[in-house]
Structure formats: structure tokens, C-alpha cells
Write a protein that holds these residues in place. Sequence first.
Motif, mmCIF file in Angstrom:
data_model
loop_
_atom_site.group_PDB
_atom_site.id
_atom_site.type_symbol
_atom_site.label_atom_id
_atom_site.label_comp_id
_atom_site.label_asym_id
_atom_site.label_seq_id
_atom_site.Cartn_x
_atom_site.Cartn_y
_atom_site.Cartn_z
ATOM 1 N N ASP A 35 0.836 -1.211 0.000
ATOM 2 C CA ASP A 35 0.000 0.000 0.000
ATOM 3 C C ASP A 35 0.871 1.260 0.000
ATOM 4 O O ASP A 35 0.656 2.214 0.766
ATOM 5 C CB ASP A 35 -0.932 -0.003 1.219
ATOM 6 N N ALA A 36 1.857 1.262 -0.895
ATOM 7 C CA ALA A 36 2.787 2.391 -0.977
ATOM 8 C C ALA A 36 2.092 3.623 -1.536
ATOM 9 O O ALA A 36 1.236 3.528 -2.434
ATOM 10 C CB ALA A 36 3.973 2.021 -1.865
ATOM 11 N N SER A 37 2.439 4.786 -1.006
ATOM 12 C CA SER A 37 1.879 6.047 -1.497
ATOM 13 C C SER A 37 2.495 6.384 -2.854
ATOM 14 O O SER A 37 3.483 5.771 -3.283
ATOM 15 C CB SER A 37 2.176 7.172 -0.510
ATOM 16 N N GLU A 38 1.922 7.370 -3.519
ATOM 17 C CA GLU A 38 2.463 7.785 -4.818
ATOM 18 C C GLU A 38 3.904 8.263 -4.677
ATOM 19 O O GLU A 38 4.766 7.948 -5.510
ATOM 20 C CB GLU A 38 1.601 8.894 -5.408
ATOM 21 N N GLY A 39 4.171 9.030 -3.617
ATOM 22 C CA GLY A 39 5.533 9.513 -3.397
ATOM 23 C C GLY A 39 6.507 8.372 -3.141
ATOM 24 O O GLY A 39 7.642 8.392 -3.630
#
Length: 284
Positions: free
Chosen positions: A66-70
Amino acid sequence: MAQVPSPTIRARRLRRELRRLRDRTGHTAEEVAKILGWHRTKVIRFELGHSRVMPKDMPPLLDLYDASEGERESLNALLRQSRQKGWWSAYGDVLPDDFVGFEAEATSISAFECLYVPGLLQTEEYVRAIVRAGRSTADQDETDRVVAARLARKALLSRDLPPSLWAVLDEAAVRRVVGGPKVMRAQLTRLTEACAMPSVEIQVLPFSAGAHAAMAGAFTLLDYADPLLDPAVVYLSNDSSTLLLEEDRQVARYKLMFDHLRAKALDPDRSADLLARIAAEVPD
């Protein structure tokens, strides 16, 4: 020469970040592998640096974590950088490990040598003498490649912002005549010249110091600009094997050991005087 990013350091950052993201999810490495249909050891091998992360592996990992866009942008940039080639890749046949890649981006290098002069301070003829002694079956081409690779490392000290190099040398390393009197005198002269370089400190650990903390052998400590992003490492090596130490307690032990060695060694000025005297004493 300007400093360029080291793919070895970028690969280390990538595996550390992937481990951080996995820990955040609460998954074990085995659970991640099972969910993604991979071999049970694949994730562990990524995180330990035993195998490379491939581009096709990143999307399912980042989705699961669930990695963020950044985070995705940062990790994919690290992946691209880790797959680039450093200058040392051209010498892969004679530089079999990652030490040069770790050394390339260090801001501080602390080295203890008990048998010979540190590689970054060796003259060409001194290198050749060591190679001939240690690789008795090597032909001329192999010898030339080993020498070229070792000399290429020295450009590190000539770049725009060189790392600080602090070397503690056992007296045996500067007393042993390597390559004959002429070669050894030139090598000792090189050391005395290096003593005047603003980024270099050299200390000699005299025989009179007796037993010391590093009787087990040589080691090199590498520190980086951002210790949170790139924690220090310790490198141990000999002619047949190398060992990279990364655990905090291991690195702390060697940092303390190096402090003890510096305290026992002659100060830099007295060390430079001793090197000059030894050079004058080398027999013809």
C-alpha cells in the motif's frame, strides 16, 4: 572529478526501504512471498541483498505494501539507479565484491591496515608487487587488469569533494620492504606526501604500543553523509574472502576499536616524521 551516485548504495537503500514498508504492513517475508506466488525465500533474498529486485517485481510489492504515490516514485527511482553500472563494473573479473561500490559514495573512510599500505595510497609499482606475490599464477594481462582496477580507485581522493581518509597503519605495514628498496622508498614517499593532503590523516601504530584492539586483522569503516538514510558499514577482507557488516552493534564495536587504535598510535605529525625516517633507512 565529481562524485556520482553509487548503484551499490542505491540498491542498499532500496532493500532497506522495502523492508521498512513490509514491516509497516505487519507481514512476514514468507507471507509476502506466498501472497504473490513467489518462492518462499525470494523476499528474504531481496532484503538481504542476495538477489536483485527486478522491475517486474516492484508493482505487486508496492501494491501489497500500500505504498503512497511519493513512495512509489522514490522506490522506482532507486530501482533505476541501482541497475546502472559504476566504473568498477568494467573490472568485475578482478573486483569480485561490492566494496568499491560502497566506498564510492562514502564521506568518511577509516581504515586499519596491519600488513600493507591501504589501497587508496598505494603506488603502481607497490600494487604490482602485491599482485605478483598474491597471484603467482596470474598472467600479464590479469596482473595489468588488477593493477588498473586498484589504481582507478585512487581517483576517489581527487574528486571535487573527496572523502576524509583516516588510516592507522601498523608499523609492520611500513617496515616490510615490498617490491624491493626502490619501490618501497617510493611508496613511503607517497605516504609522507599524503600526510600533507587536507582530506587525509595517517597514523602509525608503533611496535612499542604492544597488544592492541585489532590484533585479529585489518578492517575499513565507511560512513555516509546521511547516517539515517545510509548507515555506516564495516568491511573485512583477506585474499580469499570478504565480509560486510551492517548491524548497528557490529559497526559500533569497530568504531570503538578504531578510536582505541587512534589513541595508541603516534599522532599524525610524529607519524609523518617516522615514515620519513623509515624511508631513509630502507637499504639499497
